[in-house]
Structures are given as structure tokens and as C-alpha cells.
Enzyme design. Structure first.
Site, PDB file in Angstrom:
ATOM      1  CE  LYS A 192      -1.894   2.571   3.002  1.00  0.00           C
ATOM      2  NZ  LYS A 192      -1.896   3.897   2.379  1.00  0.00           N
ATOM      3  CD  GLU A 197      10.445  11.983  11.889  1.00  0.00           C
ATOM      4  OE1 GLU A 197       9.369  11.235  12.003  1.00  0.00           O
ATOM      5  OE2 GLU A 197      11.262  11.232  11.371  1.00  0.00           O
ATOM      6  CD  GLU A 223      12.915   3.634   8.168  1.00  0.00           C
ATOM      7  OE1 GLU A 223      12.628   4.553   9.127  1.00  0.00           O
ATOM      8  OE2 GLU A 223      13.083   4.052   7.051  1.00  0.00           O
ATOM      9  CB  CYS A 245      12.877   8.399   8.511  1.00  0.00           C
ATOM     10  SG  CYS A 245      13.763   7.355   7.210  1.00  0.00           S
TER      11      CYS A 245
HETATM   12  P1  NDP Z   1       1.946   7.617   8.466  1.00  0.00           P
HETATM   13  O1  NDP Z   1       2.660   6.997   9.530  1.00  0.00           O
HETATM   14  O2  NDP Z   1       0.545   7.962   8.892  1.00  0.00           O
HETATM   15  O3  NDP Z   1       2.004   7.114   7.231  1.00  0.00           O
HETATM   16  C1  NDP Z   1       2.652   6.156   6.552  1.00  0.00           C
HETATM   17  C2  NDP Z   1       1.854   4.944   5.867  1.00  0.00           C
HETATM   18  O4  NDP Z   1       0.891   4.328   6.737  1.00  0.00           O
HETATM   19  C3  NDP Z   1       0.933   5.293   4.816  1.00  0.00           C
HETATM   20  O5  NDP Z   1       0.854   4.679   3.742  1.00  0.00           O
HETATM   21  C4  NDP Z   1      -0.351   5.719   5.505  1.00  0.00           C
HETATM   22  O6  NDP Z   1      -1.397   6.011   4.719  1.00  0.00           O
HETATM   23  C5  NDP Z   1      -0.282   4.443   6.454  1.00  0.00           C
HETATM   24  N1  NDP Z   1      -1.278   4.518   7.627  1.00  0.00           N
HETATM   25  C6  NDP Z   1      -1.921   5.193   8.233  1.00  0.00           C
HETATM   26  N2  NDP Z   1      -2.566   4.910   9.407  1.00  0.00           N
HETATM   27  C7  NDP Z   1      -2.327   3.507   9.326  1.00  0.00           C
HETATM   28  C8  NDP Z   1      -2.805   2.602  10.229  1.00  0.00           C
HETATM   29  N3  NDP Z   1      -3.614   2.707  11.243  1.00  0.00           N
HETATM   30  N4  NDP Z   1      -2.524   1.099   9.840  1.00  0.00           N
HETATM   31  C9  NDP Z   1      -1.709   0.951   8.603  1.00  0.00           C
HETATM   32  N5  NDP Z   1      -1.351   1.830   7.957  1.00  0.00           N
HETATM   33  C10 NDP Z   1      -1.464   3.117   8.205  1.00  0.00           C
HETATM   34  O7  NDP Z   1       2.716   8.786   8.376  1.00  0.00           O
HETATM   35  P2  NDP Z   1       2.029  10.335   7.958  1.00  0.00           P
HETATM   36  O8  NDP Z   1       2.023  10.450   6.621  1.00  0.00           O
HETATM   37  O9  NDP Z   1       0.781  10.624   8.900  1.00  0.00           O
HETATM   38  O10 NDP Z   1       3.128  11.345   8.546  1.00  0.00           O
HETATM   39  C11 NDP Z   1       3.030  11.912   9.888  1.00  0.00           C
HETATM   40  C12 NDP Z   1       4.481  12.112  10.594  1.00  0.00           C
HETATM   41  O11 NDP Z   1       5.062  10.755  10.397  1.00  0.00           O
HETATM   42  C13 NDP Z   1       5.233  13.005   9.663  1.00  0.00           C
HETATM   43  O12 NDP Z   1       5.165  14.494   9.875  1.00  0.00           O
HETATM   44  C14 NDP Z   1       6.594  12.483  10.106  1.00  0.00           C
HETATM   45  O13 NDP Z   1       7.010  13.044  11.093  1.00  0.00           O
HETATM   46  C15 NDP Z   1       6.632  11.050  10.265  1.00  0.00           C
HETATM   47  N6  NDP Z   1       7.051  10.239   9.085  1.00  0.00           N
HETATM   48  C16 NDP Z   1       7.915   9.417   8.983  1.00  0.00           C
HETATM   49  C17 NDP Z   1       8.469   8.695   8.102  1.00  0.00           C
HETATM   50  C18 NDP Z   1       9.734   7.876   8.184  1.00  0.00           C
HETATM   51  O14 NDP Z   1      10.201   7.540   7.039  1.00  0.00           O
HETATM   52  N7  NDP Z   1      10.105   7.678   9.215  1.00  0.00           N
HETATM   53  C19 NDP Z   1       7.643   8.766   6.946  1.00  0.00           C
HETATM   54  C20 NDP Z   1       6.463   9.397   6.696  1.00  0.00           C
HETATM   55  C21 NDP Z   1       6.193  10.065   7.981  1.00  0.00           C
HETATM   56  P3  NDP Z   1      -1.904   7.259   4.389  1.00  0.00           P
HETATM   57  O15 NDP Z   1      -0.732   7.748   3.600  1.00  0.00           O
HETATM   58  O16 NDP Z   1      -3.079   7.442   3.355  1.00  0.00           O
HETATM   59  O17 NDP Z   1      -2.053   8.030   5.487  1.00  0.00           O
END
Ligand code: NDP
Length: 490
Positions: A191, A396, A265, A299
Site C-alpha cells: 500500500k 520529528e 522503520e 526519516c
Molecule cells: P503515517 O505513519 O500515517 O503514514 C505512513 C503509511 O502508513 C501511509 O501509507 C499511511 O497511509 C499508512 N497508515 C496510516 N495509518 C495507518 C494505520 N492505522 N494502519 C496501517 N497503515 C496506516 O505518516 P504520516 O503521513 O501521517 O506522517 C506523519 C508524520 O510521520 C510525519 O510528519 C513524520 O514526522 C512522520 N513520518 C516518518 C516517516 C519515516 O520515514 N520515518 C515517513 C512518513 C512520515 P496514508 O498515507 O493514507 O495516511
């Protein structure tokens, strides 16, 4: 008379990308309509212009179930039985098609994500291809990976992997997930993030072009609920997740008590430590790369600069001068250094944390920089006078925002660097080799870069300590995440 050294616009053409008005789900080798109603389709936009790029189907639990069933069939009938040398051929083919279609992938990634074309073209896509080449090489050598059975037999795959990726490196995170899974003989349901689904869907076309057997790779688009349905599906054997710590924790809770394996991760708050003997101009380039690469949506970004007090004024002056030369604007312009923030939500979060930084007493600075009227933008920003208690030093931000702290001794630097719930990466800048080894050994971070930053290579394992998650991706160690291993391998 002064000479005008400004750059003329040099936009990459977007005509190479053949955007469709709407996209379905990729299940069992075909693009299909989802079970959800038409109203459940969502729009993906270009964050630099807010223009709608395409409508994308939102997979519901029934679609996820169909994708998992297709992956299970492909696993049992084809992929897990295929000799590794045959699986490798498919992975090599995919890697070569990625190279051939590299320009198209780079333009599409920049359109959907907002990242500068020079990054998608010169970093993301080449590293994506390199990942497929690297893991293709392992597919027929798994018995020599260190994870063989006690009788020397090739280790077995896990089965069906449910993979959930974020929006910051859409195609690169897909490659990190899919390449090792397939090399080891697993099939996948992936996904992509809601705001960046398009390169994953183009990758689905590449799977068709490579004649990958149907069901080996399935792509289900959607939001958090789709991800939840995938994690909760009873017939997946493994969850691989990259994203926020909050969602990572929720996933860990939801699979507790099941026999699903997981790799997580999660986020980071890396310290980039500059000692007084460091080559300062080189360090400035590393600091800029560490926090402004990909708008800081990284990240492992070097979001906390720890600078030795005796050189702080000199370094900050050089850094500000360098920041004043960064060009912010059209992601498709080849001269752009800083593109658009990926979404309105992320922009709101960056703004909020920056305002909190100021209200908590840190001093904010940005070069003068004109932001486009349309789209989501945030200027490169640094905060001085930051203490370890400030939220901008602890949380972050995931944006182009650098918090600067100072230290006097190496042990103070180490203590401050480790004073975080995260532990994904760190950087050390010094001329002394012995200091590099000492500090790197004392830092609780999965990756420590010395006199460089944000270098990625498929042969090198990547992953975190503490709340940055568990498991490793990349390298030989990345195979362990997709194999039944005895005692974690040798
Ligand atoms: P999320 O953790 O919400 O998103 C990562 C992935 O998980 C997306 O594909 C998301 O879908 C999906 N997802 C969201 N909720 C669920 C759930 N309950 N169960 C399973 N999958 C889920 O990150 P955000 O995009 O909301 O970003 C928020 C913050 O997270 C950022 O500001 C940053 O600080 C951090 N972040 C860190 C990352 C890293 O690489 N360490 C990467 C991205 C974000 P969808 O996109 O539709 O929400």
C-alpha cells in the site's frame, strides 16, 4: 556593471509522463476497479501547484482480501517453487526497465511528491534500480547468505508480505520493500501513501511489462484504513512498515499475539555533530544535504546540528551564506534545490512546530526567499539558541527546519546526540579518525555517517534503535526480514 548570475528556468518536460485520469487497483496482474463506490476514489494532487493529477481507487477490506488471496495463490503455485536463478531473472528485468524508464519515473515522482527533479533523477531512481539489481544477485545464493538451515539448505521464504510505505520516497521505499521480499521467494501486497500513489502504479505497469507472474506483486491504494485492513488480514505472514512512530506502535499492538513477523522503520531525530577540527566548508555541504535534501522529509535527516562552541559562530555564518544560495521553486526545474512540501497537512505540522520553537524561545532564521503563491512551501529555516528541552529538538519536524545546539567536549556531544527517543542515524565531522571511531561506537544510531551524510547504498543495512523501529532493510541483513531463519542467522 554587475554580472547577472541568476539561473534561467530549466524545466524538465512532463510530456514523457502519460497520466491517466483515473487508476484502479493492481491485483493478480491486472488493473481492476475496487469494490468501493465511485465516491471512495480519492484525488492525488501536485503539491507544487495543487493541480489534480489523477483519481485513484480506495481499496476496502474486500479489495485487500482479493489482493492477499492473489498473493497467496502466486506464492503457493509459482513464486515459492521457482528456482532462485529464475526469480533473479525477473528482478534483473525489472531493474533494467526501471533504468530504461528512469526519466518517466523521475518526472512522475516529482509531480506527485514535490521533490526536485535533480533528486528524483539523480538519487531516487538510480538507487531504486540498484536495489533491484542488488537483490536479484542474492536470489540464487540464499544458502550462502548466513541464514541457511543448520543442514546448509536454502532458507525458506515467509509467505505473503503486507507492506505499507510513506510519501517521502515513494518509489525508493517500494524498492526497499519489494526487491528483498521477491528475491527471497515471498509475494507481496503493497500500500503506497495516499498522497503519492502514482509511481507505485507505474511500477505495476513495469511488472506487467516484465511478465512477472500475476499475483506476485499487488498494489492496493488507499488511506490509513486500507493499511489497517492489510495489517489485520489473517493470511499475511509479515508486515513491513515505514512511517510514523505512532502508526508503527499501533501496528505492533495490532499484531501482538499473532505469528506475523514485522519490521518497522519509524522516525528519527538525528544529530549531525561538527567538531572544531572539521573541514568547515565540507561540513556546511553535509549539513545542507542532511536537512534540506527532499525538503527535510527524510526519516534519517540531520535535523539537530550539534556544533562545537569554539567554531559555532564561524560555522553558522558560512551555513547562512550557503542557505542564501538555495533555490526554492518548481520541482521540475533542474536548478531547483528545494521543492514543495508534500501536503497541506505536513505544511501545517511544520508551521506549528516552528511557531512552537519560537514561542519556546529559540531564534528563527531563514534567507530571504520568495515562496510561490500556489502550492505548499516552506523556506529553509534554522533555529539557534535551542535547548534539549525544546520540542523542535525532540520531535520529528519532517521539514526543512534545522535546530542548532552547541557542545564543548566530545562526551557532551555524545550525551546530547543520544538524548532522544529515536536512534536512526547520525553524522560526525572531524579530521581525526580515532575520534570518528570513538564517537560512532558511542552513538545509539543504526547508521553513522562520517564526513558525509545521507548516503544510501543497497549493500548497506539501514534501521533504527529505540523508537526508530526494529529490523534492518538493505544489505545481507535485509534478507533476514523475509526468510525463516534459525536463531537469526550467522
Ligand atoms: P503515517 O505513519 O500515517 O503514514 C505512513 C503509511 O502508513 C501511509 O501509507 C499511511 O497511509 C499508512 N497508515 C496510516 N495509518 C495507518 C494505520 N492505522 N494502519 C496501517 N497503515 C496506516 O505518516 P504520516 O503521513 O501521517 O506522517 C506523519 C508524520 O510521520 C510525519 O510528519 C513524520 O514526522 C512522520 N513520518 C516518518 C516517516 C519515516 O520515514 N520515518 C515517513 C512518513 C512520515 P496514508 O498515507 O493514507 O495516511
Amino acid at each position: 556593471m554587475g554580472i547577472d548570475l541568476t539561473y534561467a528556468p530549466a524545466p524538465e518536460s512532463r510530456s514523457i509522463v502519460d497520466l491517466k485520469a483515473s487508476y484502479g487497483l493492481f491485483i493478480d496482474g491486472e488493473f481492476v476497479d475496487g469494490h468501493g463506490s465511485d465516491s471512495s476514489a480519492f484525488k492525488t494532487i501536485n503539491p507544487a501547484t495543487e493541480e489534480v493529477l489523477a483519481e485513484v481507487a480506495e481499496a476496502d477490506a474486500a479489495d485487500v482480501d482479493a489482493a492477499v488471496k492473489a498473493a497467496r495463490r502466486a506464492y503457493q503455485r509459482v513464486w515459492s517453487r521457482m528456482p532462485g536463478s529464475e526469480r533473479a531473472k525477473y528482478l534483473y528485468r525489472i531493474a533494467r526497465i526501471i533504468q530504461e524508464r528512469g526519466r518517466e519515473l523521475a518526472v512522475l515522482e516529482s509531480l506527485d511528491n514535490g521533490k526536485p527533479i535533480k533528486e528524483s533523477r539523480d538519487v531516487d531512481i538510480p538507487v531504486v534500480a540498484a536495489h533491484f539489481f542488488y537483490y536479484a544477485g542474492w536470489a540464487d545464493k540464499l544458502e550462502f547468505s548466513g541464514y541457511a538451515g543448520s543442514d546448509g539448505s536454502a532458507p525458506r521464504p515467509l509467505g505473503v508480505a503486507g507492506q505499507i510505505i510513506p510519501w517521502n520516497f515513494p518509489l525508493l521505499m517500494l524498492a526497499w520493500k519489494i526487491a528483498p521480499a521477491l528475491a527471497c521467494g515471498n509475494t507481496v501486497v503493497l500500500k503506497p501513501a495516499e498522497t503519492t500513489p502514482l509511481t507505485a502504479l507505474l511500477f505495476a505497469e513495469i511488472c506487467q511489462q516484465a511478465d512477472l507472474p500475476p499475483g506476485v506483486v499487488n498494489i492496493v491504494t488507499g488511506a490509513g484504513e486500507t493499511g489497517q485492513a492489510l495489517v489485520a488480514h489473517p493470511d499475511i505472514d509479515k508486515v513491513a512498515f515505514t512511517g510514523s512512530t505512532a502508526v508503527g506502535k499501533a501496528i505492533a499492538r495490532s499484531i501482538a499475539g499473532t505469528d506475523k513477523k514485522a519490521t518497522l522503520e519509524l522516525g528519527g531525530k538525528a544529530a549531525n555533530i561538527v567538531f572544531d577540527d572539521a573541514p568547515l566548508d565540507q561540513a556546511v555541504e553535509g549539513i545542507v544535504n542532511g536537512i534540506f535534501f527532499n525538503q527535510g522529509h527524510v526519516c534519517c535527516a540531520g535535523s539537530r546540528l550539534l556544533v562545537q562552541e569554539s567554531i559555532a559562530d564561524d560555522l553558522l555564518e558560512r551555513l547562512k551564506r550557503r542557505m542564501s544560495t538555495l533555490r526554492l521553486g518548481d520541482p521540475l526545474d533542474k536548478n531547483t534545490d528545494i521543492g514543495a512540501i508534500n501536503s497541506a497537512e505536513q505544511l501545517a505540522r511544520i508551521r506549528e512546530l516552528s511557531e512552537i520553537g519560537e514561542s519556546e524561545g529559540a531564534e528563527r532564521w531563514s534567507p530571504s526567499c520568495e515562496l510561490p503563491a500556489q502550492g505548499f512551501w516552506f523556506p529553509p529555516t534554522l533555529f539557534t539558541g535551542v535547548t534539549q528541552a525544546h520540542r523542535i529538538a525532540r520531535e520529528e519536524v519532517f521539514g526543512p527546519v534545522l535546530s542548532v545546539l552547541t557542545f564543548r567536549t566530545p562526551s557532551e556531544a555524545i550525551e546530547k546526540a543520544n538524548n532522544t527517543p529515536y536512534g536512526l542515524s547520525a553524522g560526525v565531522w572531524t579530521e581525526k579518525g580515532s575520534r570518528i571511531l570513538h564517537v560512532a561506537g558511542a552513538l545509539k544510531a543504526g547508521v553513522v555517517w562520517a564526513n558525509t551524510f545521507n548516503k544510501f547504498d543497497p549493500t548497506s543495512p539501514f534501521g533504527g534503535f529505540k523508537e526508530s523501529g526494529y529490523g534492518r532493510e538493505g544489505g545481507r541483513q535485509g534478507l533476514a526480514a523475509y526468510l525463516k531463519t534459525e536463531q537469526g542467522g550467522r
